[in-house]
Design a protein around this motif. Structure first.
Motif, PDB file in Angstrom:
ATOM      1  N   CYS A 115      -5.204   6.026  -6.086  1.00 47.07           N
ATOM      2  CA  CYS A 115      -5.620   4.792  -7.054  1.00 47.07           C
ATOM      3  C   CYS A 115      -5.792   3.560  -6.373  1.00 47.07           C
ATOM      4  N   PRO A 116      -6.777   2.730  -6.520  1.00 44.99           N
ATOM      5  CA  PRO A 116      -6.872   1.414  -5.619  1.00 44.99           C
ATOM      6  C   PRO A 116      -5.615   0.401  -5.926  1.00 44.99           C
ATOM      7  N   ARG A 117      -5.388   0.017  -4.804  1.00 40.38           N
ATOM      8  CA  ARG A 117      -4.128  -1.042  -4.848  1.00 40.38           C
ATOM      9  C   ARG A 117      -4.408  -2.224  -5.926  1.00 40.38           C
ATOM     10  N   PRO A 118      -5.475  -2.768  -6.012  1.00 39.44           N
ATOM     11  CA  PRO A 118      -5.575  -4.235  -6.955  1.00 39.44           C
ATOM     12  C   PRO A 118      -5.317  -3.293  -8.340  1.00 39.44           C
ATOM     13  N   SER A 119      -5.956  -2.238  -8.821  1.00 36.71           N
ATOM     14  CA  SER A 119      -5.689  -1.550 -10.084  1.00 36.71           C
ATOM     15  C   SER A 119      -4.259  -1.053 -10.135  1.00 36.71           C
ATOM     16  N   ARG A 120      -3.514  -0.765  -9.448  1.00 37.58           N
ATOM     17  CA  ARG A 120      -2.243  -0.265  -9.609  1.00 37.58           C
ATOM     18  C   ARG A 120      -1.336  -1.450  -9.969  1.00 37.58           C
ATOM     19  N   TYR A 121      -1.580  -2.462  -9.254  1.00 36.86           N
ATOM     20  CA  TYR A 121      -0.777  -3.847  -9.493  1.00 36.86           C
ATOM     21  C   TYR A 121      -1.266  -4.582 -10.770  1.00 36.86           C
ATOM     22  N   GLY A 122      -2.408  -4.529 -11.017  1.00 40.66           N
ATOM     23  CA  GLY A 122      -3.049  -5.153 -12.106  1.00 40.66           C
ATOM     24  C   GLY A 122      -2.350  -4.557 -13.363  1.00 40.66           C
ATOM     25  N   ASP A 136       2.331  17.749  -4.630  1.00 43.97           N
ATOM     26  CA  ASP A 136       1.346  17.401  -3.716  1.00 43.97           C
ATOM     27  C   ASP A 136      -0.030  16.955  -4.599  1.00 43.97           C
ATOM     28  N   ALA A 137      -0.323  17.773  -5.630  1.00 46.76           N
ATOM     29  CA  ALA A 137      -1.501  17.380  -6.468  1.00 46.76           C
ATOM     30  C   ALA A 137      -1.228  15.947  -6.776  1.00 46.76           C
ATOM     31  N   CYS A 138      -0.033  15.786  -7.575  1.00 47.98           N
ATOM     32  CA  CYS A 138       0.260  14.375  -8.079  1.00 47.98           C
ATOM     33  C   CYS A 138      -0.149  13.356  -6.980  1.00 47.98           C
ATOM     34  N   ALA A 139       0.927  13.500  -6.029  1.00 47.71           N
ATOM     35  CA  ALA A 139       0.676  12.550  -4.844  1.00 47.71           C
ATOM     36  C   ALA A 139      -0.478  12.167  -4.307  1.00 47.71           C
ATOM     37  N   ARG A 140      -1.517  13.091  -4.372  1.00 49.37           N
ATOM     38  CA  ARG A 140      -2.999  12.847  -3.897  1.00 49.37           C
ATOM     39  C   ARG A 140      -3.750  11.937  -4.828  1.00 49.37           C
ATOM     40  N   ILE A 141      -3.549  12.267  -6.265  1.00 47.59           N
ATOM     41  CA  ILE A 141      -4.180  11.481  -7.240  1.00 47.59           C
ATOM     42  C   ILE A 141      -3.594  10.183  -7.482  1.00 47.59           C
ATOM     43  N   VAL A 142      -2.163   9.931  -7.266  1.00 43.33           N
ATOM     44  CA  VAL A 142      -1.657   8.458  -7.334  1.00 43.33           C
ATOM     45  C   VAL A 142      -2.097   7.719  -5.993  1.00 43.33           C
ATOM     46  N   HIS A 143      -1.982   8.282  -5.146  1.00 41.89           N
ATOM     47  CA  HIS A 143      -2.251   7.499  -3.594  1.00 41.89           C
ATOM     48  C   HIS A 143      -3.721   7.199  -3.729  1.00 41.89           C
ATOM     49  N   PRO A 162       0.819  -1.299  -0.080  1.00 46.08           N
ATOM     50  CA  PRO A 162      -0.026  -0.086   0.050  1.00 46.08           C
ATOM     51  C   PRO A 162       0.860   1.286   0.280  1.00 46.08           C
ATOM     52  N   LEU A 163       0.369   2.299  -0.707  1.00 46.33           N
ATOM     53  CA  LEU A 163       1.166   3.613  -0.764  1.00 46.33           C
ATOM     54  C   LEU A 163       1.125   4.305   0.576  1.00 46.33           C
ATOM     55  N   GLY A 164       0.039   4.005   1.517  1.00 47.89           N
ATOM     56  CA  GLY A 164      -0.164   4.871   2.492  1.00 47.89           C
ATOM     57  C   GLY A 164      -0.682   6.269   2.450  1.00 47.89           C
ATOM     58  N   PRO A 165      -0.675   6.952   3.620  1.00 42.60           N
ATOM     59  CA  PRO A 165      -1.056   8.363   3.434  1.00 42.60           C
ATOM     60  C   PRO A 165       0.077   9.245   2.753  1.00 42.60           C
ATOM     61  N   VAL A 166      -0.549  10.376   2.293  1.00 44.26           N
ATOM     62  CA  VAL A 166       0.286  11.340   1.787  1.00 44.26           C
ATOM     63  C   VAL A 166       1.082  12.284   2.757  1.00 44.26           C
ATOM     64  N   ASN A 167       2.447  11.973   2.777  1.00 42.46           N
ATOM     65  CA  ASN A 167       3.121  12.845   3.810  1.00 42.46           C
ATOM     66  C   ASN A 167       4.374  13.170   3.208  1.00 42.46           C
TER      67      ASN A 167
END
Length: 301
Positions: free
Chosen positions: A203-210, A194-201, A167-172
């Protein structure tokens, strides 16, 4: 985050029944632009382009399956065929037969355009395309995210990093630094990181991996050569995910390349890092191939 005008939302059904969340902005009778985002992103990634273009264009943006408001695919729903099916479905839903649009694809969105290039419906609707920060093959082999010399070890480590199920976890602060290193130029403004990080984080983990598994083995070289509409290519010189080597090769292989733009110091997230440059490329294509002329503030700029 950039506030967007109120969209007209619709749910498009793809060939396999998957739902594709789609949003339409701007005047219904204006020239149409279709925006296809990349891996781990969403419609919001195009916020700057939507804001700038919607005054005098009909702007269509959609969430790739498993991203944003489009549901995570069922098993077997991850493939370049699915990407092309989804794009075709969106085009059929928002354009009349024979009506043409300019298509812009970033990263996996550019690969989506390549995957659909040989299809009759795509050829019926595509007036011109922008391939933005993308590549057709050898993505893990050419990536420089892992700071090692090119070779089998770097390729394996890159595939492992990008294909992680963690998991990517929270944006920090730490996650912003990691994302900036991997995907953005060194001078990227903190608010854009920050804008990119919030969008990327988001994304659902199954979709990111798939989708990472599809990208690791992708080969669209033959499809690229079928992309017979006018095509502009744009890349950042500091892009570690799809380095300029891809864009230079694409510019040479495309049947009708209208130009290659390399943005000095920019990374992989060019629509967010260099929004004015990306928007200008789209506007140039709509002016040339759809006869779209800016109005209001854009005409005076």
């Amino acid at each position: 985050m950039i506030a967007l005008p109120e969209p007209r939302a619709l749910v498009v059904r793809s060939a396999d029944g998957a739902s594709v969340h789609t949003e339409v902005y701007g005047p219904e009778d204006a020239p149409t632009v279709v925006l296809s985002h990349g891996w781990t992103c969403s419609i919001g990634f195009w916020a700057a382009q939507i804001r700038a273009l919607a005054a005098d264009h009909r702007v269509v943006a959609y969430d790739q399956r498993g991203h944003g408001r489009s549901p995570v695919p069922a098993p077997g729903g991850y493939s370049t065929t699915a990407l092309a099916d989804d794009l075709e479905a969106v085009l059929a839903a928002v354009l009349r037969p024979g009506e043409r649009a300019v298509l812009a694809g970033h990263s996996m969105g550019g690969m989506t355009i390549m995957a659909a290039a040989g299809r009759p419906r795509f050829r019926d609707h595509a007036a011109a395309v922008l391939l933005c920060s993308t590549g057709p093959s050898r993505l893990t082999a050419e990536s420089t995210v892992v700071p090692l010399a090119p070779g089998a070890l770097r390729t394996r480590l890159t595939a492992a990093v990008l294909g992680s199920k963690a998991p990517l976890g929270p944006v920090n602060g730490v996650s912003r630094k990691v994302l900036k290193y991997a995907t953005m130029g060194p001078a990227s403004a903190p608010d854009r990181v920050d804008a990119c990080a919030r969008i990327v984080h988001a994304c659902p983990r199954p979709s990111r991996y798939g989708w990472s598994q599809v990208l690791a083995g992708i080969d669209l070289e033959a499809d690229l050569r079928e992309l017979r509409v006018p095509a502009a290519v744009l890349v950042g010189t500091a892009d570690r995910l799809t380095p300029p080597v891809h864009s230079r090769a694409m510019a040479g292989a495309l049947p009708h390349c209208t130009g290659l733009t390399e943005l000095a110091g920019m990374g992989h997230m060019t629509p967010v890092e260099a929004p004015e440059a990306v928007t200008a490329q789209i506007r140039e294509l709509t002016l040339t191939y759809l006869g779209a002329r800016p109005t209001g503030k854009e005409a005076k700029a």
